[in-house]
Design a protein around this motif. Structure first.
Motif, PDB file in Angstrom:
ATOM      1  N   ARG A  55      -1.472  -7.721   0.008  1.00  0.00           N
ATOM      2  CA  ARG A  55      -1.234  -6.298   0.120  1.00  0.00           C
ATOM      3  C   ARG A  55      -0.551  -5.775  -1.117  1.00  0.00           C
ATOM      4  O   ARG A  55      -0.796  -4.589  -1.143  1.00  0.00           O
ATOM      5  CB  ARG A  55      -0.586  -6.085   1.421  1.00  0.00           C
ATOM      6  N   PHE A  56      -0.048  -6.460  -2.070  1.00  0.00           N
ATOM      7  CA  PHE A  56       0.715  -5.985  -3.163  1.00  0.00           C
ATOM      8  C   PHE A  56      -0.131  -6.419  -4.397  1.00  0.00           C
ATOM      9  O   PHE A  56      -0.465  -7.349  -4.671  1.00  0.00           O
ATOM     10  CB  PHE A  56       2.131  -6.513  -3.302  1.00  0.00           C
ATOM     11  N   GLU A  93       0.659   1.320 -14.361  1.00  0.00           N
ATOM     12  CA  GLU A  93       1.643   0.498 -14.869  1.00  0.00           C
ATOM     13  C   GLU A  93       2.785   0.376 -13.789  1.00  0.00           C
ATOM     14  O   GLU A  93       3.802   0.290 -14.217  1.00  0.00           O
ATOM     15  CB  GLU A  93       1.961   1.041 -16.170  1.00  0.00           C
ATOM     16  N   THR A  94       2.192   0.003 -12.653  1.00  0.00           N
ATOM     17  CA  THR A  94       3.322  -0.126 -11.619  1.00  0.00           C
ATOM     18  C   THR A  94       2.549  -0.857 -10.403  1.00  0.00           C
ATOM     19  O   THR A  94       1.570  -0.918 -10.322  1.00  0.00           O
ATOM     20  CB  THR A  94       3.872   0.991 -11.219  1.00  0.00           C
ATOM     21  N   TYR A  95       3.555  -1.616  -9.532  1.00  0.00           N
ATOM     22  CA  TYR A  95       3.049  -2.374  -8.504  1.00  0.00           C
ATOM     23  C   TYR A  95       2.655  -1.415  -7.456  1.00  0.00           C
ATOM     24  O   TYR A  95       3.514  -0.501  -7.155  1.00  0.00           O
ATOM     25  CB  TYR A  95       3.906  -3.279  -8.041  1.00  0.00           C
ATOM     26  N   VAL A  96       1.621  -1.650  -6.687  1.00  0.00           N
ATOM     27  CA  VAL A  96       1.310  -0.563  -5.571  1.00  0.00           C
ATOM     28  C   VAL A  96       0.864  -1.453  -4.450  1.00  0.00           C
ATOM     29  O   VAL A  96       0.620  -2.805  -4.416  1.00  0.00           O
ATOM     30  CB  VAL A  96       0.054   0.095  -5.933  1.00  0.00           C
ATOM     31  N   GLY A 140       6.420   0.550   1.312  1.00  0.00           N
ATOM     32  CA  GLY A 140       5.839   0.419   0.143  1.00  0.00           C
ATOM     33  C   GLY A 140       6.425  -0.405  -0.805  1.00  0.00           C
ATOM     34  O   GLY A 140       7.205  -1.304  -0.317  1.00  0.00           O
ATOM     35  N   THR A 141       6.092  -0.555  -1.932  1.00  0.00           N
ATOM     36  CA  THR A 141       6.732  -1.308  -3.092  1.00  0.00           C
ATOM     37  C   THR A 141       8.065  -1.026  -3.238  1.00  0.00           C
ATOM     38  O   THR A 141       8.655  -2.051  -3.578  1.00  0.00           O
ATOM     39  CB  THR A 141       5.903  -1.119  -4.168  1.00  0.00           C
ATOM     40  N   GLN A 142       8.706   0.045  -3.074  1.00  0.00           N
ATOM     41  CA  GLN A 142      10.130   0.508  -3.419  1.00  0.00           C
ATOM     42  C   GLN A 142      11.037   0.093  -2.449  1.00  0.00           C
ATOM     43  O   GLN A 142      12.157  -0.261  -2.441  1.00  0.00           O
ATOM     44  CB  GLN A 142      10.317   1.754  -3.915  1.00  0.00           C
ATOM     45  N   GLY A 143      10.446  -0.462  -1.063  1.00  0.00           N
ATOM     46  CA  GLY A 143      11.292  -0.839   0.137  1.00  0.00           C
ATOM     47  C   GLY A 143      10.502  -0.797   1.443  1.00  0.00           C
ATOM     48  O   GLY A 143       9.400  -0.387   1.522  1.00  0.00           O
TER      49      GLY A 143
END
Length: 274
Positions: free
Chosen positions: A7-8, A15-18, A60-63
């Motif tokens: 999923r990631f 230029e970042t993980y989603v 999400g990717t940030q938490g």
């Protein structure tokens, strides 16, 4: 059979993980017969698997938050394991509700809109149907390693000790008794290090006279030679002896002296012989 849904992913444009919340449908029964070679062993349904675990990520990717849906037996009942909470759920809650995709929610202007569903499965656990009765057989005491049994027993003792200490702390008051010897031996800015003086655990219903009896038992100081002084916190945040306790105050229960939840501190003056 563990299947990771990945999923990631790294998005080179941003230029970042989603997190990929796309809808992915997975079946409760997975038949892989068509992927076997012609000479593969097909007896006892070796390529037939049943879904027994759905691991979910919400966020999400940030938490975010992780929890799992498990079917621990060959029966149909699913359970949700969410931190310290475990409760029964339907098959729909365990499987269909975690496909991902979009869900309808009310937007800020009050109109229904479609939004990405951030709670979805990211790992699946399948068990071969023919092996499920053996893998999911009831666990007996002999199956549990000895070191785990010892650990569980120790954790139980620690838990009981903590509960007993908490109960005693509720019923008792901690009284720190500062003696003249403590004042003379201390080196530092304050008069004494209160953490290093003798501590007594006294029932809240006891009085300072009862404390005198405990001091006599410990140090042999006669009751009539003991004088208690009250300590007060001054404006500069230092703590100093103030005045001796009166005869009336000696008869009050300790909970009357102990109101802010901190340790009760008294100065013990040993009176000279006449």
């Amino acid at each position: 059979l563990h299947l990771h849904l990945k999923r990631f992913s790294f998005d080179p444009y941003q230029e970042t993980y989603v997190k990929i919340n796309d809808r992915f449908i997975f079946p409760p029964i997975l038949n892989l017969d068509k992927y076997l070679s012609e000479n593969a062993d097909r007896s006892q349904g070796r390529a037939r698997y049943q879904l027994h675990g759905v691991l979910v990520h919400s966020g999400g990717t940030q938490g975010g938050h992780y929890y799992a849906f498990l079917r621990p037996t060959v029966g149909p009942q699913w359970y949700r394991f969410d931190d310290s909470q475990v409760y029964r759920v339907s098959e729909k809650e365990a499987i269909d509700d975690n496909f991902g995709g979009e869900e309808e929610r009310t937007s800020f202007n009050g109109t229904p809109s479609l939004f990405p569903k951030s709670s979805n499965a990211y790992m699946l656990v399948y068990i071969r149907s023919s092996s499920a009765p053996q893998i999911l057989a009831p666990v007996t005491k002999s199956d549990v390693p000895k070191h785990l049994i010892e650990r569980f027993q120790q954790e139980k003792l620690d838990r009981e000790t903590k509960e007993r200490e908490e109960k005693e702390a509720y019923l008792n008051i901690s009284v720190r008794v500062v003696r003249q010897e403590d004042l003379l031996s201390h080196e530092g800015y304050e008069l004494v290090n209160f953490e290093e003086v003798t501590q007594f655990k006294i029932p809240q219903s006891a009085t300072l006279l009862d404390l005198k009896s405990e001091i006599f038992k410990k140090w042999g100081t006669p009751l009539e030679k003991q004088r208690f002084w009250n300590w007060v916190r001054r404006r500069n945040n230092t703590i100093r002896p103030d005045v001796p306790y009166s005869e009336q105050e000696l008869l009050l229960t300790l909970d009357k002296h102990h109101k802010d939840g901190s340790d009760l501190i008294v100065l013990l003056e040993t009176l000279p012989n006449n």
